[in-house]
Design a protein around this motif. Structure first.
Motif, PDB file in Angstrom:
ATOM      1  N   ASN A 102      51.627  32.673  25.517  1.00  0.00           N
ATOM      2  CA  ASN A 102      50.667  31.764  26.277  1.00  0.00           C
ATOM      3  C   ASN A 102      51.577  31.312  27.374  1.00  0.00           C
ATOM      4  O   ASN A 102      51.042  30.440  28.376  1.00  0.00           O
ATOM      5  CB  ASN A 102      50.529  30.477  25.639  1.00  0.00           C
ATOM      6  N   ASP A 103      52.762  31.639  27.741  1.00  0.00           N
ATOM      7  CA  ASP A 103      53.632  31.565  28.746  1.00  0.00           C
ATOM      8  C   ASP A 103      53.424  32.562  29.684  1.00  0.00           C
ATOM      9  O   ASP A 103      53.483  33.734  29.583  1.00  0.00           O
ATOM     10  CB  ASP A 103      55.122  31.548  28.425  1.00  0.00           C
ATOM     11  N   ILE A 104      53.213  32.057  30.887  1.00  0.00           N
ATOM     12  CA  ILE A 104      53.210  32.866  32.242  1.00  0.00           C
ATOM     13  C   ILE A 104      53.886  32.112  33.329  1.00  0.00           C
ATOM     14  O   ILE A 104      54.088  30.864  33.301  1.00  0.00           O
ATOM     15  CB  ILE A 104      51.410  33.009  32.603  1.00  0.00           C
ATOM     16  N   PRO A 105      54.293  33.081  34.193  1.00  0.00           N
ATOM     17  CA  PRO A 105      55.003  32.250  35.488  1.00  0.00           C
ATOM     18  C   PRO A 105      54.188  31.332  36.046  1.00  0.00           C
ATOM     19  O   PRO A 105      52.907  31.945  36.286  1.00  0.00           O
ATOM     20  CB  PRO A 105      55.415  33.422  36.425  1.00  0.00           C
ATOM     21  N   GLU A 106      54.404  30.061  36.441  1.00  0.00           N
ATOM     22  CA  GLU A 106      53.421  29.387  37.042  1.00  0.00           C
ATOM     23  C   GLU A 106      53.970  29.023  38.437  1.00  0.00           C
ATOM     24  O   GLU A 106      55.183  28.425  38.736  1.00  0.00           O
ATOM     25  CB  GLU A 106      53.048  28.005  36.595  1.00  0.00           C
ATOM     26  N   PRO A 107      53.205  28.932  39.594  1.00  0.00           N
ATOM     27  CA  PRO A 107      51.964  29.409  39.449  1.00  0.00           C
ATOM     28  C   PRO A 107      51.965  31.193  39.449  1.00  0.00           C
ATOM     29  O   PRO A 107      52.977  31.790  39.715  1.00  0.00           O
ATOM     30  CB  PRO A 107      51.174  29.239  40.706  1.00  0.00           C
ATOM     31  N   LEU A 108      50.838  31.624  38.849  1.00  0.00           N
ATOM     32  CA  LEU A 108      50.881  33.226  38.678  1.00  0.00           C
ATOM     33  C   LEU A 108      49.869  33.699  39.939  1.00  0.00           C
ATOM     34  O   LEU A 108      48.568  33.421  39.753  1.00  0.00           O
ATOM     35  CB  LEU A 108      50.547  33.725  37.436  1.00  0.00           C
ATOM     36  N   TRP A 109      50.304  34.255  41.073  1.00  0.00           N
ATOM     37  CA  TRP A 109      49.476  34.520  42.245  1.00  0.00           C
ATOM     38  C   TRP A 109      48.481  35.634  42.023  1.00  0.00           C
ATOM     39  O   TRP A 109      49.067  36.925  41.503  1.00  0.00           O
ATOM     40  CB  TRP A 109      50.313  34.820  43.448  1.00  0.00           C
ATOM     41  N   HIS A 110      47.436  35.771  42.258  1.00  0.00           N
ATOM     42  CA  HIS A 110      46.529  36.898  42.320  1.00  0.00           C
ATOM     43  C   HIS A 110      47.210  37.845  43.363  1.00  0.00           C
ATOM     44  O   HIS A 110      47.536  37.906  44.092  1.00  0.00           O
ATOM     45  CB  HIS A 110      45.322  36.616  43.086  1.00  0.00           C
ATOM     46  N   LYS A 111      46.977  39.381  42.708  1.00  0.00           N
ATOM     47  CA  LYS A 111      47.595  40.417  43.334  1.00  0.00           C
ATOM     48  C   LYS A 111      46.959  40.868  44.847  1.00  0.00           C
ATOM     49  O   LYS A 111      47.636  41.482  45.484  1.00  0.00           O
ATOM     50  CB  LYS A 111      47.573  41.803  42.400  1.00  0.00           C
ATOM     51  N   GLU A 112      45.506  40.648  44.765  1.00  0.00           N
ATOM     52  CA  GLU A 112      45.098  40.947  45.975  1.00  0.00           C
ATOM     53  C   GLU A 112      44.597  39.976  47.177  1.00  0.00           C
ATOM     54  O   GLU A 112      44.371  40.119  48.127  1.00  0.00           O
ATOM     55  CB  GLU A 112      43.669  41.796  45.666  1.00  0.00           C
ATOM     56  N   HIS A 113      44.697  38.854  46.417  1.00  0.00           N
ATOM     57  CA  HIS A 113      44.221  37.579  47.467  1.00  0.00           C
ATOM     58  C   HIS A 113      45.126  36.374  47.017  1.00  0.00           C
ATOM     59  O   HIS A 113      45.419  35.773  46.163  1.00  0.00           O
ATOM     60  CB  HIS A 113      42.975  36.847  46.687  1.00  0.00           C
ATOM     61  N   SER A 114      46.146  36.452  48.227  1.00  0.00           N
ATOM     62  CA  SER A 114      47.274  35.665  48.112  1.00  0.00           C
ATOM     63  C   SER A 114      47.089  33.966  48.105  1.00  0.00           C
ATOM     64  O   SER A 114      47.927  33.375  47.613  1.00  0.00           O
ATOM     65  CB  SER A 114      48.325  35.980  49.305  1.00  0.00           C
ATOM     66  N   SER A 115      45.986  33.589  48.250  1.00  0.00           N
ATOM     67  CA  SER A 115      45.653  32.473  48.365  1.00  0.00           C
ATOM     68  C   SER A 115      44.843  31.670  46.821  1.00  0.00           C
ATOM     69  O   SER A 115      44.709  30.503  46.644  1.00  0.00           O
ATOM     70  CB  SER A 115      44.806  31.820  49.397  1.00  0.00           C
ATOM     71  N   VAL A 116      44.852  32.751  46.022  1.00  0.00           N
ATOM     72  CA  VAL A 116      44.480  32.384  44.464  1.00  0.00           C
ATOM     73  C   VAL A 116      45.610  32.582  43.612  1.00  0.00           C
ATOM     74  O   VAL A 116      46.302  33.448  43.619  1.00  0.00           O
ATOM     75  CB  VAL A 116      43.328  33.578  44.215  1.00  0.00           C
TER      76      VAL A 116
END
Length: 158
Positions: A102-116
């Motif tokens: 359940n651990d992810i790097p936070e924030p995990l940025w969307h690969k195609e939309h850099s503001s998501v």
């Protein structure tokens, strides 16, 4: 006008405990940089694909995350106008879990939309901003919610 079919995943975890008390439940949500709103990650179901397959594909394409798709929790029919045209979008929202952790790097940025970005947020944090689809917060508050049918964007007509 034909409805557009989408699929999204809801992931829940117990938050970190504070002073030997269990932490508040957290939800994995997608949002903009300023966290002006929250929604669930997912996308359009492609022809010949099931909602579960679409969720798996979208999480991998957008965030390089492997997910296990569980039961259907919510059917959301959303009516809206976009550039003066009427739209009808149906989203099938499934309970999901991350494969392995359940651990992810936070924030995990969307690969195609850099503001998501994708982040874990507590239920109390979610109360401070709009959560989409409208009405989903009541579903999240149940430990084992029933399947919900949410109609948003207009009054319900039977």
């Amino acid at each position: 006008m034909n409805p557009k079919l989408r699929a999204a995943g809801i992931m829940l975890r117990q938050g970190h405990s504070v002073h030997d008390r269990p932490g508040e439940r957290e939800v994995l949500v997608q949002c903009d940089e300023d966290e002006s709103f929250y929604r669930f990650a997912g996308g359009t179901v492609e022809y010949g694909e099931t909602a579960s397959e679409a969720i798996i594909r979208e999480f991998m394409e957008e965030y390089d995350l492997e997910v296990i798709v569980g039961p259907l929790l919510v059917v959301n029919e959303h009516f809206f106008q976009y550039y003066g045209k009427e739209h009808h979008q149906v989203t099938l929202i499934h309970r999901c879990e991350l494969r392995g952790t359940n651990d992810i790097p936070e924030p995990l940025w969307h690969k195609e939309h850099s503001s998501v970005k994708l982040v874990w947020r507590s239920m109390s944090q979610l109360k401070k901003r709009p959560v989409y689809p409208e009405g989903i917060f009541a579903v999240l508050e149940h430990e084992t919610p029933p399947i919900a049918h949410l109609v948003t964007g207009r009054g319900y007509k039977s």
